[in-house]
Design a protein around this motif. Structure first.
Motif, PDB file in Angstrom:
ATOM      1  N   SER A   1      44.503  38.616  28.785  1.00 49.76           N
ATOM      2  CA  SER A   1      44.842  37.565  29.751  1.00 49.76           C
ATOM      3  C   SER A   1      45.294  38.182  31.072  1.00 49.76           C
ATOM      4  CB  SER A   1      45.962  36.673  29.207  1.00 49.76           C
ATOM      5  OG  SER A   1      45.568  36.068  28.012  1.00 49.76           O
ATOM      6  N   ARG A   2      46.071  39.231  30.998  1.00 46.69           N
ATOM      7  CA  ARG A   2      46.519  39.913  32.206  1.00 46.69           C
ATOM      8  C   ARG A   2      45.341  40.541  32.950  1.00 46.69           C
ATOM      9  NH1 ARG A   2      52.183  42.945  30.595  1.00 46.69           N
ATOM     10  NH2 ARG A   2      53.428  41.036  30.554  1.00 46.69           N
ATOM     11  N   ALA A   3      44.387  41.096  32.217  1.00 47.23           N
ATOM     12  CA  ALA A   3      43.206  41.686  32.855  1.00 47.23           C
ATOM     13  C   ALA A   3      42.379  40.606  33.540  1.00 47.23           C
ATOM     14  CB  ALA A   3      42.363  42.432  31.822  1.00 47.23           C
TER      15      ALA A   3
ATOM     16  N   ILE B   1      40.496  32.802  30.649  1.00 52.08           N
ATOM     17  CA  ILE B   1      41.065  33.568  29.538  1.00 52.08           C
ATOM     18  C   ILE B   1      40.324  33.247  28.239  1.00 52.08           C
ATOM     19  CG2 ILE B   1      43.125  33.812  28.086  1.00 52.08           C
ATOM     20  CD1 ILE B   1      44.798  33.505  30.677  1.00 52.08           C
TER      21      ILE B   1
ATOM     22  N   GLY C   1      47.542  44.180  33.736  1.00 49.54           N
ATOM     23  CA  GLY C   1      46.155  43.756  33.871  1.00 49.54           C
ATOM     24  C   GLY C   1      45.236  44.836  34.410  1.00 49.54           C
ATOM     25  N   GLU C   2      45.700  45.596  35.402  1.00 52.82           N
ATOM     26  CA  GLU C   2      44.862  46.645  35.978  1.00 52.82           C
ATOM     27  C   GLU C   2      44.551  47.729  34.955  1.00 52.82           C
ATOM     28  OE1 GLU C   2      44.695  49.671  39.813  1.00 52.82           O
ATOM     29  OE2 GLU C   2      46.529  48.536  39.435  1.00 52.82           O
TER      30      GLU C   2
ATOM     31  N   GLU D   1      50.136  36.813  36.818  1.00 56.69           N
ATOM     32  CA  GLU D   1      49.831  37.548  35.588  1.00 56.69           C
ATOM     33  C   GLU D   1      50.696  36.997  34.460  1.00 56.69           C
ATOM     34  OE1 GLU D   1      50.912  41.915  34.639  1.00 56.69           O
ATOM     35  OE2 GLU D   1      48.847  41.986  35.407  1.00 56.69           O
TER      36      GLU D   1
ATOM     37  N   GLU E   1      47.287  41.019  26.783  1.00 57.38           N
ATOM     38  CA  GLU E   1      46.775  42.070  27.664  1.00 57.38           C
ATOM     39  C   GLU E   1      45.428  41.675  28.251  1.00 57.38           C
ATOM     40  OE1 GLU E   1      48.840  46.036  25.760  1.00 57.38           O
ATOM     41  OE2 GLU E   1      47.061  45.195  24.767  1.00 57.38           O
TER      42      GLU E   1
ATOM     43  N   PHE F   1      42.048  46.341  32.522  1.00 59.71           N
ATOM     44  CA  PHE F   1      40.749  46.256  33.202  1.00 59.71           C
ATOM     45  C   PHE F   1      40.059  47.615  33.190  1.00 59.71           C
ATOM     46  CE2 PHE F   1      38.350  47.123  37.069  1.00 59.71           C
ATOM     47  CZ  PHE F   1      37.329  46.211  36.948  1.00 59.71           C
TER      48      PHE F   1
ATOM     49  N   ALA G   1      43.516  37.784  34.824  1.00 56.37           N
ATOM     50  CA  ALA G   1      44.237  37.408  36.043  1.00 56.37           C
ATOM     51  C   ALA G   1      44.026  38.468  37.129  1.00 56.37           C
ATOM     52  CB  ALA G   1      45.722  37.231  35.748  1.00 56.37           C
ATOM     53  N   TYR G   2      44.103  39.729  36.775  1.00 55.73           N
ATOM     54  CA  TYR G   2      43.883  40.822  37.739  1.00 55.73           C
ATOM     55  C   TYR G   2      42.476  40.758  38.322  1.00 55.73           C
ATOM     56  CZ  TYR G   2      42.820  45.516  39.410  1.00 55.73           C
ATOM     57  OH  TYR G   2      42.399  46.574  40.168  1.00 55.73           O
TER      58      TYR G   2
ATOM     59  N   CYS H   1      37.347  46.472  30.754  1.00 55.78           N
ATOM     60  CA  CYS H   1      36.452  45.594  31.520  1.00 55.78           C
ATOM     61  C   CYS H   1      35.634  46.317  32.577  1.00 55.78           C
ATOM     62  CB  CYS H   1      37.269  44.500  32.201  1.00 55.78           C
ATOM     63  SG  CYS H   1      38.460  43.690  31.120  1.00 55.78           S
TER      64      CYS H   1
END
Length: 182
Positions: free
Chosen positions: A150-152, A126, A86-87, A166, A148, A90, A154-155, A94
Motif C-alpha cells: 500500500s505504501r509503494a 491498492i 513506499g520508496e 502514505e 508495505e 517500490f 501511494a509512493y 515494483c
C-alpha cells in the motif's frame, strides 16, 4: 672337407663379445626406457591446449561445469525495523516494470499515465496491486506485507501527481493517541 677350427662356434656368437660391452648393454637397457618415459611425460604435460577452436578445458569453462546447482542466501531481518517505506518497497518489487513501462505498466513520474488511475482513489489502486490487474500479478503474500505494498502504491501514484498520504501502520496509529494523552 676341411673346416676351420671352431667354425661351428662362430655361427652362434652374439654382438656382445666382451664384459665391457655387456655392461654398456645392460646400462642402456635400463637408462633408455627411463629417458623415453620422462620425455613422454613432459610431452603430455606440455600439451594441455585442448582441441583447436575449443575452450572446453579453460579454467572458466571448467568452473562453469562444476559450479553449484543452487545457493543459499541469508537475509538479515531486523525485528524492530517495522514496515518499510513506499520508496523502498517500490525499488524492491515494483521498479522492474514501473521504471521501464514493461507490459503497459504506468511509469514512475508519468503524470499522463497516472491521471486516470489516480481518479479512482488510493483504495482502488491498492486493491489492484494486492489482487493483480491486467499483466501485473498479485503482490499480496509475497516478500512484502499488504501495508508495505500500500505504501509503494501511494509512493508510485504520488510520483505521477497524486497527493495521497502514505498509509500508517495500525500499531503506530493506535499508539499515537496514547502518547498524546501523557
Amino acid at each position: 672337407m676341411s673346416q676351420a677350427p671352431n667354425s661351428h662356434d662362430n655361427d652362434h656368437e652374439g654382438p656382445i663379445k666382451t664384459p665391457k660391452q655387456l655392461a654398456v648393454a645392460v646400462g642402456l637397457a635400463f637408462i633408455v626406457p627411463i629417458i623415453i618415459i620422462i620425455l613422454l611425460v613432459e610431452f603430455v604435460a606440455s600439451t594441455g591446449t585442448g582441441s583447436s577452436g575449443s575452450d572446453a578445458l579453460s579454467e572458466q569453462a571448467t568452473a562453469q561445469r562444476i559450479k553449484p546447482v543452487g545457493s543459499v542466501e541469508v537475509k538479515v531481518v531486523s525485528a524492530n525495523a517495522g514496515p518499510r517505506a513506499g520508496e523502498e518497497v517500490f525499488k524492491g518489487q515494483c521498479a522492474a516494470c514501473h521504471e521501464s513501462g514493461a507490459m503497459g505498466a504506468p511509469k514512475l513520474g508519468d503524470a499522463a499515465a497516472w491521471g486516470s488511475r489516480i481518479g479512482v482513489g488510493l483504495e482502488a489502486l491498492i486493491q489492484s496491486a494486492l489482487k493483480g490487474k491486467n499483466a501485473m500479478p498479485p503482490q499480496a503474500g509475497g516478500e512484502f506485507s499488504d501495508l508495505e505494498v500500500s505504501r509503494a502504491v501511494a509512493y508510485l501514484a504520488n510520483s505521477g501527481g497524486a497527493k495521497f498520504t502514505e498509509p500508517a501502520a495500525p500499531a503506530a496509529a493506535a499508539s499515537a493517541p496514547a502518547s498524546d494523552a501523557k
